[in-house]
Design a protein around this motif. Structure first.
Motif, PDB file in Angstrom:
ATOM      1  N   LYS A  56     -41.573  72.296 -20.031  1.00 37.99           N
ATOM      2  CA  LYS A  56     -40.272  71.631 -20.045  1.00 37.99           C
ATOM      3  C   LYS A  56     -40.401  70.189 -19.571  1.00 37.99           C
ATOM      4  CE  LYS A  56     -35.811  71.492 -20.526  1.00 37.99           C
ATOM      5  NZ  LYS A  56     -35.200  71.435 -21.836  1.00 37.99           N
ATOM      6  N   GLY A  57     -41.258  69.970 -18.548  1.00 37.85           N
ATOM      7  CA  GLY A  57     -41.489  68.611 -18.066  1.00 37.85           C
ATOM      8  C   GLY A  57     -41.999  67.692 -19.161  1.00 37.85           C
ATOM      9  N   PHE A  58     -42.962  68.172 -19.914  1.00 34.77           N
ATOM     10  CA  PHE A  58     -43.498  67.361 -21.004  1.00 34.77           C
ATOM     11  C   PHE A  58     -42.500  67.239 -22.161  1.00 34.77           C
ATOM     12  CE2 PHE A  58     -47.649  68.384 -18.973  1.00 34.77           C
ATOM     13  CZ  PHE A  58     -48.017  67.075 -18.705  1.00 34.77           C
ATOM     14  N   GLU A  59     -41.717  68.280 -22.400  1.00 33.89           N
ATOM     15  CA  GLU A  59     -40.711  68.226 -23.470  1.00 33.89           C
ATOM     16  C   GLU A  59     -39.676  67.135 -23.228  1.00 33.89           C
ATOM     17  OE1 GLU A  59     -38.909  72.075 -23.945  1.00 33.89           O
ATOM     18  OE2 GLU A  59     -40.815  72.994 -24.523  1.00 33.89           O
ATOM     19  N   VAL A  60     -39.296  66.932 -21.967  1.00 36.18           N
ATOM     20  CA  VAL A  60     -38.276  65.913 -21.678  1.00 36.18           C
ATOM     21  C   VAL A  60     -38.866  64.512 -21.590  1.00 36.18           C
ATOM     22  CG1 VAL A  60     -36.677  67.524 -20.577  1.00 36.18           C
ATOM     23  CG2 VAL A  60     -38.322  66.247 -19.158  1.00 36.18           C
ATOM     24  N   GLY A  61     -40.201  64.401 -21.629  1.00 41.34           N
ATOM     25  CA  GLY A  61     -40.812  63.082 -21.701  1.00 41.34           C
ATOM     26  C   GLY A  61     -41.717  62.673 -20.562  1.00 41.34           C
ATOM     27  N   ALA A  62     -42.101  63.605 -19.695  1.00 40.81           N
ATOM     28  CA  ALA A  62     -43.010  63.255 -18.606  1.00 40.81           C
ATOM     29  C   ALA A  62     -44.362  62.801 -19.155  1.00 40.81           C
ATOM     30  CB  ALA A  62     -43.223  64.445 -17.668  1.00 40.81           C
ATOM     31  N   SER A  63     -44.959  61.829 -18.481  1.00 46.78           N
ATOM     32  CA  SER A  63     -46.293  61.359 -18.848  1.00 46.78           C
ATOM     33  C   SER A  63     -47.373  62.225 -18.224  1.00 46.78           C
ATOM     34  CB  SER A  63     -46.488  59.911 -18.382  1.00 46.78           C
ATOM     35  OG  SER A  63     -45.576  59.078 -19.041  1.00 46.78           O
ATOM     36  N   ASP A  64     -47.060  62.819 -17.069  1.00 47.93           N
ATOM     37  CA  ASP A  64     -47.985  63.739 -16.420  1.00 47.93           C
ATOM     38  C   ASP A  64     -47.222  64.599 -15.438  1.00 47.93           C
ATOM     39  OD1 ASP A  64     -50.413  65.028 -15.845  1.00 47.93           O
ATOM     40  OD2 ASP A  64     -51.501  63.143 -15.905  1.00 47.93           O
ATOM     41  N   LYS A  78     -54.715  58.658 -12.230  1.00 45.23           N
ATOM     42  CA  LYS A  78     -53.774  58.846 -13.334  1.00 45.23           C
ATOM     43  C   LYS A  78     -52.774  57.691 -13.388  1.00 45.23           C
ATOM     44  CE  LYS A  78     -53.326  61.386 -16.171  1.00 45.23           C
ATOM     45  NZ  LYS A  78     -53.621  61.293 -17.627  1.00 45.23           N
ATOM     46  N   VAL A  79     -52.267  57.277 -12.229  1.00 41.81           N
ATOM     47  CA  VAL A  79     -51.324  56.156 -12.183  1.00 41.81           C
ATOM     48  C   VAL A  79     -51.993  54.900 -12.724  1.00 41.81           C
ATOM     49  CG1 VAL A  79     -50.043  54.610 -10.637  1.00 41.81           C
ATOM     50  CG2 VAL A  79     -49.856  57.091 -10.374  1.00 41.81           C
ATOM     51  N   ASP A  80     -53.206  54.617 -12.277  1.00 45.35           N
ATOM     52  CA  ASP A  80     -53.933  53.456 -12.796  1.00 45.35           C
ATOM     53  C   ASP A  80     -54.084  53.527 -14.303  1.00 45.35           C
ATOM     54  OD1 ASP A  80     -54.202  52.360 -10.261  1.00 45.35           O
ATOM     55  OD2 ASP A  80     -56.276  53.074  -9.988  1.00 45.35           O
ATOM     56  N   SER A  81     -54.390  54.707 -14.810  1.00 49.05           N
ATOM     57  CA  SER A  81     -54.566  54.894 -16.245  1.00 49.05           C
ATOM     58  C   SER A  81     -53.249  54.667 -16.992  1.00 49.05           C
ATOM     59  CB  SER A  81     -55.087  56.309 -16.506  1.00 49.05           C
ATOM     60  OG  SER A  81     -55.099  56.599 -17.872  1.00 49.05           O
ATOM     61  N   LEU A  82     -52.173  55.234 -16.469  1.00 47.67           N
ATOM     62  CA  LEU A  82     -50.870  55.093 -17.135  1.00 47.67           C
ATOM     63  C   LEU A  82     -50.368  53.657 -17.119  1.00 47.67           C
ATOM     64  CD1 LEU A  82     -49.075  58.282 -15.817  1.00 47.67           C
ATOM     65  CD2 LEU A  82     -49.757  57.823 -18.176  1.00 47.67           C
ATOM     66  N   ILE A  83     -50.543  52.972 -16.019  1.00 48.42           N
ATOM     67  CA  ILE A  83     -50.094  51.578 -15.928  1.00 48.42           C
ATOM     68  C   ILE A  83     -50.956  50.701 -16.830  1.00 48.42           C
ATOM     69  CG2 ILE A  83     -49.804  49.592 -14.382  1.00 48.42           C
ATOM     70  CD1 ILE A  83     -47.734  51.751 -13.922  1.00 48.42           C
ATOM     71  N   GLY A  84     -52.226  51.039 -16.941  1.00 47.70           N
ATOM     72  CA  GLY A  84     -53.137  50.261 -17.767  1.00 47.70           C
ATOM     73  C   GLY A  84     -52.895  50.416 -19.253  1.00 47.70           C
ATOM     74  N   GLU A  85     -52.082  51.394 -19.668  1.00 45.80           N
ATOM     75  CA  GLU A  85     -51.824  51.642 -21.090  1.00 45.80           C
ATOM     76  C   GLU A  85     -50.949  50.556 -21.704  1.00 45.80           C
ATOM     77  OE1 GLU A  85     -50.077  55.495 -21.566  1.00 45.80           O
ATOM     78  OE2 GLU A  85     -51.911  56.542 -21.057  1.00 45.80           O
ATOM     79  N   GLU A  86     -50.333  49.745 -20.886  1.00 45.92           N
ATOM     80  CA  GLU A  86     -49.357  48.787 -21.427  1.00 45.92           C
ATOM     81  C   GLU A  86     -49.983  47.557 -21.931  1.00 45.92           C
ATOM     82  OE1 GLU A  86     -45.987  48.387 -18.933  1.00 45.92           O
ATOM     83  OE2 GLU A  86     -46.055  50.472 -18.440  1.00 45.92           O
TER      84      GLU A  86
END
Length: 86
Positions: A56-64, A78-86
């Motif tokens: 459900k978390g991923f269905e509503v749009g969670a990144s992790d 994970k935070v570093d990876s997610l922020i670096g995606e931009e």
């Protein structure tokens, strides 16, 4: 939600279980539906570890999704990876 709409953060970490009228799942769905916050990444930090909760978390749009207790090092990577995606 109002603060995110105003500040437009790159990433929000929240629990699924929150005090108040809505939980983290509903908050994330609202953030993802709003053009001002739809690109904000959401990471859940929660004790709710059932497969249905995670899905459900991923269905509503969670990144992790991290289940408490979690590794702080893993979270930071994970935070570093997610922020670096931009």
């Amino acid at each position: 939600i109002e603060m995110a709409q105003k500040e437009r953060p790159d990433l929000i970490m929240m629990d699924i279980m929150m005090p108040g009228d809505i939980d983290g799942l509903e908050a994330t769905a609202k953030l993802k539906a709003d053009p001002r916050t739809k690109n904000c990444k959401v990471v859940f930090l929660t004790a709710k570890g059932l497969t249905a909760d995670i899905e459900k978390g991923f269905e509503v749009g969670a990144s992790d999704y991290f289940i408490k207790p979690f590794s702080p090092l893993e979270l930071m990577r994970k935070v570093d990876s997610l922020i670096g995606e931009e």
